[in-house]
Design a protein around this motif. Structure first.
Motif, PDB file in Angstrom:
ATOM      1  N   ILE A  68     -18.958  20.126 -23.306  1.00  0.00           N
ATOM      2  CA  ILE A  68     -18.934  19.286 -22.101  1.00  0.00           C
ATOM      3  C   ILE A  68     -17.511  18.796 -21.820  1.00  0.00           C
ATOM      4  CG2 ILE A  68     -19.558  16.955 -21.296  1.00  0.00           C
ATOM      5  CD1 ILE A  68     -21.666  18.888 -20.585  1.00  0.00           C
ATOM      6  N   ASP A  69     -16.789  18.416 -22.878  1.00  0.00           N
ATOM      7  CA  ASP A  69     -15.422  17.912 -22.698  1.00  0.00           C
ATOM      8  C   ASP A  69     -14.473  18.978 -22.150  1.00  0.00           C
ATOM      9  OD1 ASP A  69     -16.197  15.431 -23.564  1.00  0.00           O
ATOM     10  OD2 ASP A  69     -15.467  15.693 -25.616  1.00  0.00           O
ATOM     11  N   SER A  70     -14.797  20.255 -22.375  1.00  0.00           N
ATOM     12  CA  SER A  70     -13.917  21.327 -21.907  1.00  0.00           C
ATOM     13  C   SER A  70     -14.231  21.776 -20.472  1.00  0.00           C
ATOM     14  CB  SER A  70     -13.999  22.525 -22.856  1.00  0.00           C
ATOM     15  OG  SER A  70     -15.286  23.124 -22.780  1.00  0.00           O
ATOM     16  N   ILE A  71     -15.331  21.262 -19.909  1.00  0.00           N
ATOM     17  CA  ILE A  71     -15.719  21.637 -18.545  1.00  0.00           C
ATOM     18  C   ILE A  71     -15.067  20.657 -17.562  1.00  0.00           C
ATOM     19  CG2 ILE A  71     -17.659  21.854 -16.933  1.00  0.00           C
ATOM     20  CD1 ILE A  71     -19.443  22.489 -19.348  1.00  0.00           C
ATOM     21  N   PRO A  72     -14.378  21.171 -16.527  1.00  0.00           N
ATOM     22  CA  PRO A  72     -13.802  20.261 -15.522  1.00  0.00           C
ATOM     23  C   PRO A  72     -14.893  19.362 -14.925  1.00  0.00           C
ATOM     24  CG  PRO A  72     -13.029  22.506 -15.185  1.00  0.00           C
ATOM     25  CD  PRO A  72     -14.103  22.572 -16.237  1.00  0.00           C
ATOM     26  N   SER A  73     -14.573  18.103 -14.730  1.00  0.00           N
ATOM     27  CA  SER A  73     -15.582  17.113 -14.345  1.00  0.00           C
ATOM     28  C   SER A  73     -16.288  17.414 -13.017  1.00  0.00           C
ATOM     29  CB  SER A  73     -14.965  15.715 -14.308  1.00  0.00           C
ATOM     30  OG  SER A  73     -13.924  15.674 -13.369  1.00  0.00           O
ATOM     31  N   ALA A  74     -15.629  18.086 -12.103  1.00  0.00           N
ATOM     32  CA  ALA A  74     -16.251  18.369 -10.803  1.00  0.00           C
ATOM     33  C   ALA A  74     -17.037  19.678 -10.793  1.00  0.00           C
ATOM     34  CB  ALA A  74     -15.187  18.406  -9.717  1.00  0.00           C
ATOM     35  N   LEU A  75     -16.948  20.461 -11.864  1.00  0.00           N
ATOM     36  CA  LEU A  75     -17.561  21.792 -11.851  1.00  0.00           C
ATOM     37  C   LEU A  75     -19.087  21.737 -11.772  1.00  0.00           C
ATOM     38  CD1 LEU A  75     -17.125  24.816 -11.896  1.00  0.00           C
ATOM     39  CD2 LEU A  75     -17.226  24.725 -14.394  1.00  0.00           C
ATOM     40  N   ILE A  76     -19.725  20.931 -12.590  1.00  0.00           N
ATOM     41  CA  ILE A  76     -21.191  20.876 -12.589  1.00  0.00           C
ATOM     42  C   ILE A  76     -21.712  20.371 -11.241  1.00  0.00           C
ATOM     43  CG2 ILE A  76     -23.221  19.803 -13.662  1.00  0.00           C
ATOM     44  CD1 ILE A  76     -21.715  20.069 -16.360  1.00  0.00           C
ATOM     45  N   PRO A  77     -21.183  19.240 -10.711  1.00  0.00           N
ATOM     46  CA  PRO A  77     -21.663  18.830  -9.379  1.00  0.00           C
ATOM     47  C   PRO A  77     -21.388  19.876  -8.296  1.00  0.00           C
ATOM     48  CG  PRO A  77     -20.460  17.045 -10.414  1.00  0.00           C
ATOM     49  CD  PRO A  77     -20.287  18.255 -11.279  1.00  0.00           C
ATOM     50  N   LEU A  78     -20.270  20.564  -8.404  1.00  0.00           N
ATOM     51  CA  LEU A  78     -19.957  21.603  -7.425  1.00  0.00           C
ATOM     52  C   LEU A  78     -20.984  22.731  -7.481  1.00  0.00           C
ATOM     53  CD1 LEU A  78     -17.953  22.504  -5.261  1.00  0.00           C
ATOM     54  CD2 LEU A  78     -16.652  23.647  -7.053  1.00  0.00           C
ATOM     55  N   ILE A  79     -21.364  23.132  -8.683  1.00  0.00           N
ATOM     56  CA  ILE A  79     -22.338  24.217  -8.839  1.00  0.00           C
ATOM     57  C   ILE A  79     -23.687  23.823  -8.252  1.00  0.00           C
ATOM     58  CG2 ILE A  79     -23.689  25.526 -10.537  1.00  0.00           C
ATOM     59  CD1 ILE A  79     -21.110  25.549 -12.285  1.00  0.00           C
ATOM     60  N   TYR A  80     -24.215  22.636  -8.640  1.00  0.00           N
ATOM     61  CA  TYR A  80     -25.530  22.299  -8.100  1.00  0.00           C
ATOM     62  C   TYR A  80     -25.465  21.978  -6.606  1.00  0.00           C
ATOM     63  CZ  TYR A  80     -24.727  17.226  -9.165  1.00  0.00           C
ATOM     64  OH  TYR A  80     -24.252  15.944  -9.250  1.00  0.00           O
TER      65      TYR A  80
END
Length: 135
Positions: A68-80
């Motif tokens: 989780i720490d290695s994933i850019p913070s906006a990536l998950i919201p951007l995907i969904y």
């Protein structure tokens, strides 16, 4: 005299989704279906939004912290947000385009973003409550 129908645009729903997650999307899709006088679809939209939120956050909590720490913070919201945008576009897009073409009114994207913010507060409160109960 009947009040003109007003909808949340696909763009507004996407903004609310990015801010407030699937719960916001489900709620706004519900409001659009209520405007279309389709109460069964409205209920389903909200239920799907709630279930998608639960699945999303349960999934995030199951991912190891170092990943989780290695994933850019906006990536998950951007995907969904992209996924939900495509779903709303395929399900309500044609009706919304027709409404716009006939100079129909839409709620502001600011209102949608505000609903997204409220959904964020609800999601955080529920997550905190669940964490307290299960700790």
């Amino acid at each position: 005299m009947e009040e003109p129908k007003k909808f949340y645009s696909t763009r507004g729903i996407a903004i609310a989704t990015f801010v407030g997650g699937p719960l916001a999307a489900g709620y706004l899709a519900k409001k659009n279906y209520e405007t279309l006088e389709q109460p069964d679809h409205a209920k389903k939209s909200l239920v799907i939004g709630v279930i998608a939120s639960i699945v999303l956050f349960a999934g995030i909590f199951l991912i190891p912290e170092e990943i989780i720490d290695s994933i850019p913070s906006a990536l998950i919201p951007l995907i969904y947000t992209v996924i939900i945008y495509l779903i709303v576009e395929s399900i309500q897009g044609e009706r919304l385009k027709n409404h716009k073409a006939s100079n129909g009114e839409f709620y502001s994207a600011w209102k949608a973003a505000g609903i997204g913010a409220i959904a964020t507060v609800i999601t955080i409160a529920v997550t905190f409550l669940v964490a307290v109960i299960f700790s």
